[in-house]
Design an enzyme around this catalytic site. Structure first.
Site, PDB file in Angstrom:
ATOM      1  N   GLY A 192       0.832  -1.204   0.000  1.00 10.41           N
ATOM      2  CA  GLY A 192       0.000   0.000   0.000  1.00 10.41           C
ATOM      3  C   GLY A 192       0.862   1.246   0.000  1.00 10.41           C
ATOM      4  O   GLY A 192       2.015   1.218  -0.464  1.00 10.41           O
ATOM      5  N   GLU A 219       5.731  -3.427   0.619  1.00  8.01           N
ATOM      6  CA  GLU A 219       5.665  -3.126  -0.825  1.00  8.01           C
ATOM      7  C   GLU A 219       4.874  -1.832  -0.959  1.00  8.01           C
ATOM      8  O   GLU A 219       3.646  -1.847  -0.960  1.00  8.01           O
ATOM      9  CB  GLU A 219       4.957  -4.264  -1.573  1.00  8.01           C
ATOM     10  CG  GLU A 219       5.620  -5.619  -1.445  1.00  8.01           C
ATOM     11  CD  GLU A 219       6.851  -5.793  -2.322  1.00  8.01           C
ATOM     12  OE1 GLU A 219       7.110  -4.903  -3.169  1.00  8.01           O
ATOM     13  OE2 GLU A 219       7.559  -6.787  -2.151  1.00  8.01           O
TER      14      GLU A 219
HETATM   15  P1  NAD Z   1      -3.408   2.277   1.420  1.00  8.35           P
HETATM   16  O1  NAD Z   1      -2.098   2.464   2.089  1.00  8.35           O
HETATM   17  O2  NAD Z   1      -4.443   3.302   1.575  1.00  8.35           O
HETATM   18  O3  NAD Z   1      -4.076   0.897   1.912  1.00  8.35           O
HETATM   19  C1  NAD Z   1      -3.429  -0.347   1.731  1.00  8.35           C
HETATM   20  C2  NAD Z   1      -3.935  -1.340   2.770  1.00  8.35           C
HETATM   21  O4  NAD Z   1      -3.414  -0.990   4.058  1.00  8.35           O
HETATM   22  C3  NAD Z   1      -5.457  -1.364   2.939  1.00  8.35           C
HETATM   23  O5  NAD Z   1      -5.855  -2.693   3.109  1.00  8.35           O
HETATM   24  C4  NAD Z   1      -5.679  -0.550   4.199  1.00  8.35           C
HETATM   25  O6  NAD Z   1      -6.860  -0.866   4.879  1.00  8.35           O
HETATM   26  C5  NAD Z   1      -4.456  -0.929   5.020  1.00  8.35           C
HETATM   27  N1  NAD Z   1      -4.013   0.031   6.035  1.00  8.35           N
HETATM   28  C6  NAD Z   1      -3.968   1.375   5.944  1.00  8.35           C
HETATM   29  N2  NAD Z   1      -3.414   1.910   7.057  1.00  8.35           N
HETATM   30  C7  NAD Z   1      -3.073   0.865   7.859  1.00  8.35           C
HETATM   31  C8  NAD Z   1      -2.467   0.758   9.141  1.00  8.35           C
HETATM   32  N3  NAD Z   1      -2.078   1.832   9.821  1.00  8.35           N
HETATM   33  N4  NAD Z   1      -2.272  -0.475   9.662  1.00  8.35           N
HETATM   34  C9  NAD Z   1      -2.639  -1.584   8.988  1.00  8.35           C
HETATM   35  N5  NAD Z   1      -3.244  -1.535   7.778  1.00  8.35           N
HETATM   36  C10 NAD Z   1      -3.447  -0.333   7.214  1.00  8.35           C
HETATM   37  O7  NAD Z   1      -3.080   2.031  -0.135  1.00  8.35           O
HETATM   38  P2  NAD Z   1      -4.089   1.939  -1.373  1.00  8.35           P
HETATM   39  O8  NAD Z   1      -4.627   3.283  -1.682  1.00  8.35           O
HETATM   40  O9  NAD Z   1      -5.015   0.795  -1.212  1.00  8.35           O
HETATM   41  O10 NAD Z   1      -3.074   1.505  -2.538  1.00  8.35           O
HETATM   42  C11 NAD Z   1      -2.281   2.376  -3.286  1.00  8.35           C
HETATM   43  C12 NAD Z   1      -0.861   2.392  -2.811  1.00  8.35           C
HETATM   44  O11 NAD Z   1      -0.314   1.075  -2.796  1.00  8.35           O
HETATM   45  C13 NAD Z   1       0.064   3.171  -3.733  1.00  8.35           C
HETATM   46  O12 NAD Z   1       0.929   3.949  -2.951  1.00  8.35           O
HETATM   47  C14 NAD Z   1       0.825   2.088  -4.486  1.00  8.35           C
HETATM   48  O13 NAD Z   1       2.064   2.512  -4.996  1.00  8.35           O
HETATM   49  C15 NAD Z   1       0.963   1.057  -3.431  1.00  8.35           C
HETATM   50  N6  NAD Z   1       1.216  -0.254  -3.989  1.00  8.35           N
HETATM   51  C16 NAD Z   1       2.483  -0.745  -3.917  1.00  8.35           C
HETATM   52  C17 NAD Z   1       2.786  -1.968  -4.485  1.00  8.35           C
HETATM   53  C18 NAD Z   1       4.171  -2.509  -4.438  1.00  8.35           C
HETATM   54  O14 NAD Z   1       4.319  -3.698  -4.701  1.00  8.35           O
HETATM   55  N7  NAD Z   1       5.175  -1.733  -4.128  1.00  8.35           N
HETATM   56  C19 NAD Z   1       1.771  -2.719  -5.111  1.00  8.35           C
HETATM   57  C20 NAD Z   1       0.475  -2.191  -5.150  1.00  8.35           C
HETATM   58  C21 NAD Z   1       0.215  -0.958  -4.594  1.00  8.35           C
END
Ligand code: NAD
Length: 509
Positions: free
Chosen positions: A239, A261
């Protein structure tokens, strides 16, 4: 629009979002999933409560004790059957991915294909979980290292790859002898319910105990239960960097393991020796594919001053031909953003670009009217900027491509490319061997992925996937990424009649 597919996937209109396999429950609030394609309600899922989570973790711990003693190739056989099931369900699941997340149908199918590929990879790997044999310095001693199952693995995933990221983690974790608890993005819960259904069926058929694969649904509060829980040996979180920093802080405080990631800020360098035809396809797909919502999306194009105007002109021409609309219609190139919050981040970024002195050369905007009722469709943008702009240093998860000019040597372009906080994917377009090798050398790209003459977007299952710096440093999928899902043990066996002590110490009785 998707009723038949939901039926094919076994998803009812009243889905429970907590599962330990064949058992489905969930006492939490109802989470509605709306499609960014047309704004319609697709279905509802019951979120998990703290009590639900407790039941799940206890089952996962209990199941681990049974699962870890099943021989790895036998665990691989279960994963092989999962791959076969995915082949059967590919069209239905691909369409659900497309409709719930908003990527094109072809990309939805591609995501399911990635799941199938990681199954195949994991099956082979289940017979190759090798350690090294080491020559001991002591006589008549044998020394080797081996890998044991780790325990419960928590998988927290993002909305943009709602099914593949879970499969990358789960297939490796399963053959490694771990059990998995998945907390998917709250923006794509139905994809998660569908995946868990498919796997649960295979597990039940093989008499695999409840708790080997579990699902909990909810927002970050449920994610936090996982990251704080000492019973979860490894937290694999995908994320935003913001999320990764929070998760890392909590897991590190209990000395747990993480695979992180996180966000990217990926660039393609275009040198005077580039094949501009290849560059154009790679850059345009990289920038606008999945509406700029891939972690590997091309966000910056660093172009040599001598070819800058030519590259700019070809990009502007290509952008005029991009078709925006329903991603299930194969005639369209760009679908919607995930939700109206993402649209706001996009429009805010456009204001920021101009405030910092950037020049927008392909205009953006939010589309409305027939076909765009969800309010999530935006026009892909190109802007001329400086790498130092604050907005350029950030990952805006939308189709905004920054054009940056460089002069002189390729090392100057590499400096620009590396001069961001993130380090996921990178690429150079050149037919000059010296430039290509420099880019791949220790003086070159500081990213986890560095490509020559292909774009930044996407990756193959066989290679380790992940990035450096604020991208988190984790590696998933291929190569030896499996090692993160196991614990390493060094074993020394003495088959002599002496106990030689280190440093010549005598300790006779
Ligand atoms: P996000 O960070 O908003 O959420 C990702 C996940 O984390 C969700 O399931 C969310 O509920 C959970 N989450 C959020 N805060 C948390 C916390 N404090 N503790 C535990 N869980 C928590 O991301 P998003 O908007 O869903 O996705 C987009 C982001 O993901 C972009 O920044 C993208 O680059 C990244 N991403 C990275 C990869 C990689 O492999 N590097 C792959 C896919 C997406």
């Amino acid at each position: 629009m998707i009723e038949n597919e939901l039926k094919g996937l076994g998803i009812s209109s009243d889905n429970f979002g907590t599962s330990t396999g064949s058992t489905w429950f969930g006492k939490g609030e109802t989470l509605n999933s709306y499609s960014p394609v047309d704004g319609k309600l697709i279905g509802s899922v019951k979120t998990s409560t703290k009590e639900d989570y407790e039941e799940v973790i206890q089952k996962a711990q209990k199941a681990f004790k049974e699962w870890r003693v099943i021989p790895a190739p036998k665990r691989g056989e279960v994963v092989r059957q999962f791959g076969d099931k995915l082949r059967e369900k590919k069209a239905d699941l691909g369409k659900l991915v497309s409709y719930e997340m908003g990527k094109s149908y072809q990309e939805g199918l591609g995501e399911v294909q990635e799941m199938i590929d990681i199954c195949d990879f994991a099956v082979g790997l289940s017979r190759q979980l090798y350690g090294a044999t080491i020559h001991s310095e002591r006589p008549l001693h044998r020394m080797y290292d081996q890998y044991h199952p780790l325990g419960v693995v928590g998988v927290i995933s993002a909305f943009n790859f709602p099914v593949a990221v879970w499969a990358w983690n789960t297939c490796l974790a399963l053959i490694c002898g771990d059990t998995v608890i998945w907390k998917p993005s709250e923006k794509t819960p139905l994809c998660a319910v569908a995946c868990q259904h498919i796997l649960a069926e295979v597990l039940a058929k093989n008499n695999v105990p409840e708790g080997v694969s579990s699902l909990v649904v909810g927002d970050k509060v449920i994610g936090e239960l996982i990251s704080h829980d000492r019973r979860v040996a490894l937290v694999s979180a995908t994320g935003s960097t913001r999320m990764g920093i929070e998760v890392n802080k909590v897991v590190a405080a209990r000395l747990g393991k993480t695979i992180l990631e996180l966000g990217g800020n990926n660039a393609i360098i275009v040198t005077p020796d580039a094949d501009l035809k290849i560059m154009l396809t790679a850059a345009v797909f990289g920038a606008v594919g999945t509406a700029g919502q891939r972690c590997t999306t091309t966000r910056r194009l660093i172009v040599h001053e001598t070819i800058y105007d030519k590259v700019k002109e070809s990009l502007v021409n290509a952008y005029q031909q991009i078709k925006i609309g329903n991603p299930l219609d194969t005639a369209n190139h760009v679908g919607p953003l995930i939700d109206t919050h993402a649209v706001k981040m996009y429009t805010d970024a456009l204001v920021e670009i101009e405030k910092e002195g950037g020049k927008i050369i392909v205009e953006g905007g939010v589309l409305n009217g027939a076909g765009f009722e969800s309010g999530c469709y935006v026009k892909p943008v190109i802007a001329e900027v400086e790498n130092e702009f604050k907005i350029v240093q950030k990952e805006t998860f939308a189709p905004i491509l920054y054009l940056i000019k460089y002069s002189g040597d390729v090392l100057n372009a590499i400096d620009v490319q590396n001069n961001v906080a993130q380090g996921l994917s990178s690429s150079i377009m050149t037919n000059n061997l010296r430039e290509a090798e420099l880019f791949l050398s220790q003086q070159g790209s500081d990213c986890g992925i560095a490509n020559v003459n292909i774009g930044t977007s996407g990756a193959e299952i066989g290679g380790a996937f992940g990035g450096e710096k604020e991208t988190g440093g984790g590696r998933e999928s291929g190569s030896d990424a499996w090692k993160a899902y196991m614990r390493r043990q060094t074993n020394t066996i003495n088959y002599s009649t002496e106990v030689p002590l280190a440093q010549g110490i005598k300790f006779d009785f």
